[in-house]
Motif scaffolding. Structure first.
Motif, mmCIF file in Angstrom:
data_model
loop_
_atom_site.group_PDB
_atom_site.id
_atom_site.type_symbol
_atom_site.label_atom_id
_atom_site.label_comp_id
_atom_site.label_asym_id
_atom_site.label_seq_id
_atom_site.Cartn_x
_atom_site.Cartn_y
_atom_site.Cartn_z
ATOM 1 N N LEU A 115 18.588 23.938 -8.240
ATOM 2 C CA LEU A 115 19.305 25.060 -7.632
ATOM 3 C C LEU A 115 20.469 24.562 -6.784
ATOM 4 O O LEU A 115 20.310 23.624 -6.007
ATOM 5 C CB LEU A 115 18.352 25.877 -6.756
ATOM 6 N N GLY A 116 21.614 25.226 -6.914
ATOM 7 C CA GLY A 116 22.768 24.890 -6.087
ATOM 8 C C GLY A 116 24.071 25.123 -6.825
ATOM 9 O O GLY A 116 24.111 25.145 -8.057
ATOM 10 N N ALA A 135 13.809 22.931 -7.621
ATOM 11 C CA ALA A 135 14.333 21.662 -7.103
ATOM 12 C C ALA A 135 15.543 21.946 -6.222
ATOM 13 O O ALA A 135 16.638 22.217 -6.721
ATOM 14 C CB ALA A 135 14.717 20.732 -8.247
ATOM 15 N N THR A 136 15.340 21.896 -4.915
ATOM 16 C CA THR A 136 16.432 22.159 -3.983
ATOM 17 C C THR A 136 16.122 21.544 -2.635
ATOM 18 O O THR A 136 14.960 21.437 -2.247
ATOM 19 C CB THR A 136 16.661 23.675 -3.805
ATOM 20 N N ASP A 137 17.148 21.145 -1.926
ATOM 21 C CA ASP A 137 16.990 20.649 -0.569
ATOM 22 C C ASP A 137 17.431 21.692 0.449
ATOM 23 O O ASP A 137 17.401 21.440 1.652
ATOM 24 C CB ASP A 137 17.786 19.358 -0.388
ATOM 25 N N PHE A 142 26.126 31.316 2.453
ATOM 26 C CA PHE A 142 26.815 30.876 1.246
ATOM 27 C C PHE A 142 27.745 31.927 0.645
ATOM 28 O O PHE A 142 28.627 31.597 -0.143
ATOM 29 C CB PHE A 142 25.789 30.452 0.183
ATOM 30 N N GLY A 143 27.550 33.204 1.025
ATOM 31 C CA GLY A 143 28.379 34.265 0.475
ATOM 32 C C GLY A 143 29.875 34.064 0.678
ATOM 33 O O GLY A 143 30.663 34.216 -0.262
ATOM 34 N N PRO A 144 30.324 33.694 1.909
ATOM 35 C CA PRO A 144 31.760 33.510 2.119
ATOM 36 C C PRO A 144 32.363 32.417 1.236
ATOM 37 O O PRO A 144 33.528 32.520 0.841
ATOM 38 C CB PRO A 144 31.832 33.129 3.602
ATOM 39 N N ALA A 156 18.193 29.692 -1.676
ATOM 40 C CA ALA A 156 18.937 28.705 -2.472
ATOM 41 C C ALA A 156 19.593 29.356 -3.680
ATOM 42 O O ALA A 156 19.015 30.244 -4.308
ATOM 43 C CB ALA A 156 18.000 27.590 -2.932
ATOM 44 N N ALA A 157 20.802 28.908 -3.985
ATOM 45 C CA ALA A 157 21.540 29.375 -5.174
ATOM 46 C C ALA A 157 21.633 30.895 -5.219
ATOM 47 O O ALA A 157 21.305 31.528 -6.224
ATOM 48 C CB ALA A 157 20.893 28.830 -6.452
ATOM 49 N N GLY A 158 22.100 31.485 -4.134
ATOM 50 C CA GLY A 158 22.286 32.926 -4.097
ATOM 51 C C GLY A 158 20.998 33.704 -4.190
ATOM 52 O O GLY A 158 20.974 34.841 -4.662
ATOM 53 N N GLY A 159 19.896 33.101 -3.723
ATOM 54 C CA GLY A 159 18.613 33.776 -3.743
ATOM 55 C C GLY A 159 17.796 33.524 -4.996
ATOM 56 O O GLY A 159 16.713 34.109 -5.156
#
Length: 367
Positions: A128-129, A183-185, A200-202, A243-246
């Protein structure tokens, strides 16, 4: 002198492999150079793993991008029933010039997951990311067969804003009982001031008004997931759900466990062992800031170097941490492409500027 070169990608200008090669070119032949491109689950996840995973087989998959455009992703399968998916290959910010997280969809990620299952994966590891999306993984779930409906029983349109009207989810995921690992940090929750929309939206083009609407939509989505697909921990409370926009929330609704994407890649590459015998470690990424040392590649590499007592330097497009702040995280030096060559050249000639800065690192650390 042995130098381990373990960067992440540099935003949309250089992949991790390209960055590692440019750094190695700049370091020259003064030392034994070990290139180990890294990823934390975002862009470059598959490329970093395919170098190290035993029996790796990569298959191309026809899928769609964040706005329904045709895209080709890859799924990595190993010989032990594990399938690796990189969400950015179907939902990545780099796939489109359009910056509109209100309507971007993660549907294509679900398509990649289905392809991994068809390829024989019994464990699905989803990196994810780097996404352009903020739909809480609603598109991903729809591709798997779990569909969101409004109060009238009509399936929702793709994107995040339609989630304002979500009434229920129904269906069964076509995963053939495969286990799922996120898989995300990133440890951000789904909603709130540290949630997917606010943090992360902006970066994806959301205005302050958009962020408020998107956060409201994801909160409603989380409430429905918790009610209709209850798991041990509420997706509204789970670390990493944002993570990754939810997309993390959607995977948790599939009973996924979270693992560090960086650690998975580093373990596969034997990075700790390489660092233990090194004289210097060089890592890097597009922007080095406070987030970098709280779960991104540069911070992870620096921790391994610190544990081994090996000096570590960071080269980045931009450096937002001061020397003392960086030193507190085991980083012995930072180098900025923008400071070296100016913003325009750092973007337009990233590889060449990175080579030049790496020549400077080689000179300074050879002493």
């Amino acid at each position: 002198m042995k130098v381990v070169i373990a960067p992440d990608g540099f935003g949309q200008t250089l992949t991790a492999s390209q960055a590692a090669a440019a750094i190695a070119d700049g370091m020259g032949t003064r030392a034994e150079l070990v290139q180990a491109p890294m990823s934390d689950g975002g862009p470059g996840f598959i490329d970093a793993l395919r170098r190290s995973v035993q029996g790796a087989r990569v298959i191309d998959v026809a899928t769609v991008g964040p706005f329904g455009e045709q895209a080709t992703g890859q799924v990595l399968l190993d010989g032990d029933g594990r399938g690796y998916v990189e969400s950015a290959q179907a939902a990545g910010l780099h796939l489109t010039e359009r910056r509109d997280p209100s309507w971007a969809s993660s549907y294509g990620v679900g398509t990649l997951m289905l392809a991994a299952v068809e390829g024989g994966a019994r464990v699905l590891i989803v990196g994810l990311g780097g996404s352009a999306t903020n739909d809480g993984g609603a598109g991903l779930l729809a591709a798997l067969g779990i569909v969101a409906y409004d109060e009238a029983g009509v399936a929702l349109a793709p994107g995040a804003l339609p989630l304002l009207g979500v009434d229920r989810v129904a269906g069964t995921a076509a995963l053939r009982a495969s286990r799922v690992i996120a898989a995300t940090d990133v440890d951000n929750p789904l909603c709130g001031p540290d949630g997917a929309s606010a943090v992360f939206g902006p970066q994806k083009g959301a205005s302050p008004d958009d962020v408020r609407l998107l956060d409201t939509a994801l909160r409603r989505w989380g409430e429905v997931l918790d009610r209709d697909r209850p798991v041990r921990e509420s997706v509204l409370q789970a670390a990493g759900a944002g993570a990754a926009g939810g997309m993390g929330a959607a995977l948790f609704a599939l009973r996924a466990h979270r693992r560090s994407g960086f650690e998975m890649v580093a373990d596969a590459a034997g990075l700790a062992e390489e660092i233990a015998g090194a004289s210097l470690v060089v890592t890097g990424e597009g922007s080095f800031d406070e987030q970098s040392v709280r779960g991104k590649v540069a911070g992870g590499v620096a921790r391994l170097a610190q544990d081994a007592g090996v000096p570590c330097v960071v080269v980045a497009g931009r450096v937002g941490l001061g020397r003392r702040q960086a030193a507190a995280y085991g980083i012995d030096g930072t180098y900025s492409l923008v400071e070296h060559a100016g913003e325009r050249r750092a973007i337009d000639e990233s590889a060449e500027v990175l080579r030049e800065v790496s020549e400077r690192i080689a000179r300074e650390w050879a002493r």
